[in-house]
Design a protein around this motif. Structure first.
Motif, mmCIF file in Angstrom:
data_model
loop_
_atom_site.group_PDB
_atom_site.id
_atom_site.type_symbol
_atom_site.label_atom_id
_atom_site.label_comp_id
_atom_site.label_asym_id
_atom_site.label_seq_id
_atom_site.Cartn_x
_atom_site.Cartn_y
_atom_site.Cartn_z
ATOM 1 N N THR A 54 114.619 -27.098 37.554
ATOM 2 C CA THR A 54 113.906 -28.611 37.362
ATOM 3 C C THR A 54 112.964 -28.330 36.565
ATOM 4 O OG1 THR A 54 113.227 -30.483 38.719
ATOM 5 C CG2 THR A 54 112.589 -28.301 39.643
ATOM 6 N N VAL A 55 112.459 -29.517 36.069
ATOM 7 C CA VAL A 55 111.236 -29.847 35.173
ATOM 8 C C VAL A 55 110.511 -31.037 35.567
ATOM 9 C CG1 VAL A 55 110.200 -30.108 32.912
ATOM 10 C CG2 VAL A 55 112.232 -28.570 33.222
ATOM 11 N N ASN A 56 109.344 -30.850 35.977
ATOM 12 C CA ASN A 56 108.530 -32.092 36.345
ATOM 13 C C ASN A 56 107.341 -32.137 35.882
ATOM 14 O OD1 ASN A 56 107.261 -30.471 37.924
ATOM 15 N ND2 ASN A 56 107.817 -31.345 40.051
ATOM 16 N N SER A 57 106.841 -31.402 34.779
ATOM 17 C CA SER A 57 105.570 -31.715 34.259
ATOM 18 C C SER A 57 105.754 -31.673 32.576
ATOM 19 C CB SER A 57 104.846 -30.473 34.707
ATOM 20 O OG SER A 57 105.308 -29.274 34.475
ATOM 21 N N LEU A 58 106.847 -31.461 32.152
ATOM 22 C CA LEU A 58 106.565 -31.617 30.539
ATOM 23 C C LEU A 58 106.715 -33.115 30.129
ATOM 24 C CD1 LEU A 58 106.844 -29.971 28.050
ATOM 25 C CD2 LEU A 58 109.373 -30.049 28.078
ATOM 26 N N PHE A 59 105.638 -33.623 30.233
ATOM 27 C CA PHE A 59 105.328 -35.100 29.832
ATOM 28 C C PHE A 59 104.810 -35.235 28.350
ATOM 29 C CE2 PHE A 59 103.676 -34.398 34.234
ATOM 30 C CZ PHE A 59 104.516 -34.954 34.961
ATOM 31 N N LYS A 60 104.850 -36.516 28.013
ATOM 32 C CA LYS A 60 104.813 -36.786 26.798
ATOM 33 C C LYS A 60 103.384 -36.223 26.243
ATOM 34 C CE LYS A 60 104.208 -40.672 23.446
ATOM 35 N NZ LYS A 60 104.150 -42.238 23.381
ATOM 36 N N SER A 61 102.225 -36.339 27.036
ATOM 37 C CA SER A 61 101.106 -35.787 26.827
ATOM 38 C C SER A 61 100.879 -34.314 26.473
ATOM 39 C CB SER A 61 99.859 -36.188 27.671
ATOM 40 O OG SER A 61 100.237 -36.146 29.032
ATOM 41 N N THR A 62 101.795 -33.680 27.242
ATOM 42 C CA THR A 62 101.960 -32.214 27.210
ATOM 43 C C THR A 62 102.404 -31.851 26.045
ATOM 44 O OG1 THR A 62 102.290 -31.965 29.755
ATOM 45 C CG2 THR A 62 102.829 -30.236 28.333
ATOM 46 N N ILE A 63 103.467 -32.497 25.603
ATOM 47 C CA ILE A 63 104.220 -32.327 24.240
ATOM 48 C C ILE A 63 103.068 -32.595 23.008
ATOM 49 C CG2 ILE A 63 106.044 -33.068 22.742
ATOM 50 C CD1 ILE A 63 107.772 -33.304 25.449
ATOM 51 N N GLU A 64 102.506 -33.738 23.232
ATOM 52 C CA GLU A 64 101.744 -34.152 22.012
ATOM 53 C C GLU A 64 100.507 -33.135 22.065
ATOM 54 O OE1 GLU A 64 100.495 -37.982 23.136
ATOM 55 O OE2 GLU A 64 102.417 -38.904 22.044
ATOM 56 N N ASN A 65 99.909 -32.594 22.939
ATOM 57 C CA ASN A 65 98.762 -31.790 23.088
ATOM 58 C C ASN A 65 99.296 -30.369 22.609
ATOM 59 O OD1 ASN A 65 97.115 -33.482 24.083
ATOM 60 N ND2 ASN A 65 97.436 -32.752 26.225
ATOM 61 N N ALA A 66 100.450 -29.700 22.756
ATOM 62 C CA ALA A 66 101.134 -28.581 22.206
ATOM 63 C C ALA A 66 101.268 -28.744 20.608
ATOM 64 C CB ALA A 66 102.483 -28.208 22.935
ATOM 65 N N VAL A 67 101.876 -30.003 20.220
ATOM 66 C CA VAL A 67 102.183 -30.111 18.860
ATOM 67 C C VAL A 67 100.672 -30.036 18.052
ATOM 68 C CG1 VAL A 67 102.542 -31.834 17.137
ATOM 69 C CG2 VAL A 67 104.287 -31.322 19.226
ATOM 70 N N CYS A 68 99.704 -30.722 18.763
ATOM 71 C CA CYS A 68 98.345 -30.836 18.032
ATOM 72 C C CYS A 68 97.748 -29.452 17.920
ATOM 73 C CB CYS A 68 97.387 -31.504 18.731
ATOM 74 S SG CYS A 68 97.726 -33.469 18.388
ATOM 75 N N TYR A 69 97.827 -28.347 19.044
ATOM 76 C CA TYR A 69 97.362 -27.362 19.131
ATOM 77 C C TYR A 69 98.198 -26.381 17.980
ATOM 78 C CZ TYR A 69 96.027 -22.656 20.516
ATOM 79 O OH TYR A 69 95.333 -21.317 20.647
ATOM 80 N N PHE A 70 99.445 -26.540 17.988
ATOM 81 C CA PHE A 70 100.360 -25.705 16.856
ATOM 82 C C PHE A 70 100.103 -25.858 15.628
ATOM 83 C CE2 PHE A 70 103.654 -25.024 20.468
ATOM 84 C CZ PHE A 70 102.951 -23.802 20.869
ATOM 85 N N GLU A 71 99.574 -27.043 15.294
ATOM 86 C CA GLU A 71 99.493 -27.689 14.001
ATOM 87 C C GLU A 71 98.051 -26.963 13.363
ATOM 88 O OE1 GLU A 71 99.592 -32.035 14.172
ATOM 89 O OE2 GLU A 71 101.692 -31.800 13.408
ATOM 90 N N LYS A 72 97.234 -26.979 14.389
ATOM 91 C CA LYS A 72 95.795 -26.294 13.965
ATOM 92 C C LYS A 72 95.931 -24.743 13.900
ATOM 93 C CE LYS A 72 93.668 -30.025 16.088
ATOM 94 N NZ LYS A 72 92.654 -30.663 17.294
ATOM 95 N N GLU A 73 96.700 -24.168 14.502
ATOM 96 C CA GLU A 73 96.846 -22.697 14.358
ATOM 97 C C GLU A 73 97.248 -22.310 13.169
ATOM 98 O OE1 GLU A 73 95.323 -20.429 16.518
ATOM 99 O OE2 GLU A 73 94.413 -22.343 17.286
ATOM 100 N N PRO A 74 96.831 -20.825 13.062
ATOM 101 C CA PRO A 74 97.628 -20.184 11.388
ATOM 102 C C PRO A 74 98.966 -19.959 11.974
ATOM 103 C CG PRO A 74 95.665 -18.981 12.556
ATOM 104 C CD PRO A 74 95.899 -20.070 13.449
ATOM 105 N N ARG A 75 99.803 -20.161 10.747
ATOM 106 C CA ARG A 75 101.422 -19.823 10.987
ATOM 107 C C ARG A 75 101.781 -18.482 11.624
ATOM 108 N NH1 ARG A 75 106.374 -21.497 11.878
ATOM 109 N NH2 ARG A 75 107.640 -20.782 10.416
ATOM 110 N N ASN A 76 101.032 -17.331 11.324
ATOM 111 C CA ASN A 76 101.564 -16.073 11.682
ATOM 112 C C ASN A 76 100.276 -15.500 11.912
ATOM 113 O OD1 ASN A 76 102.678 -13.670 11.842
ATOM 114 N ND2 ASN A 76 103.688 -13.597 9.891
ATOM 115 N N LEU A 77 99.999 -15.244 13.106
ATOM 116 C CA LEU A 77 98.904 -14.561 13.727
ATOM 117 C C LEU A 77 98.748 -13.165 13.407
ATOM 118 C CD1 LEU A 77 98.672 -16.040 17.374
ATOM 119 C CD2 LEU A 77 97.617 -16.794 15.084
#
Length: 132
Positions: free
Chosen positions: A107-130
């Protein structure tokens, strides 16, 4: 190729060199799918034949890894598959956000729109290859 959502998101993130994938409870490997309560996962994978790749091994084919946000719970098929993928990607220094939940079922009950948006914002700010 027939595939479930999380599996397809990770597979194609590697295949098309996407920046990231955001998934919850993806099917990762044939071995983990066999732990599912019903046989439909295993049967579907068998029907895919040579088009199925265990993602924990598939990821090793690619030098550049996408970032991955992954959520999973205690359902054995999800837990073992996701732990195997996470272990494989940590060795490769892949950027991961891991959210381990207490869900007992598939089941999944915590993958909300805000969670997805926060992950996207974070990934956009991080270097491509660590690892560079």
């Amino acid at each position: 190729m027939a595939a479930w959502g999380g599996y397809a998101a990770i597979y194609f993130a590697f295949y098309i060199n996407a920046r990231a994938a955001i998934v919850a409870n993806p099917q990762i490997s044939y071995k983990a799918a066999r732990m599912h309560q019903f046989q439909n996962w295993e049967r579907s994978i068998r029907e895919m034949g040579s088009q199925w790749y265990d993602l924990d091994d598939f990821s090793k084919k690619y030098e550049i890894k996408p970032a991955i946000y992954i959520e999973y719970g205690n359902y054995m098929a999800d837990k073992k598959g996701c732990e195997s993928l996470v272990s494989s990607l940590i060795e490769e220094e892949c950027l991961l956000i891991i959210r381990k939940e207490k869900w007992e079922g598939h089941t999944v009950n915590s993958l909300f729109k805000s969670t997805i948006e926060n992950a996207v914002c974070y990934f956009e700010k991080e270097p491509r290859n660590l690892s560079v």
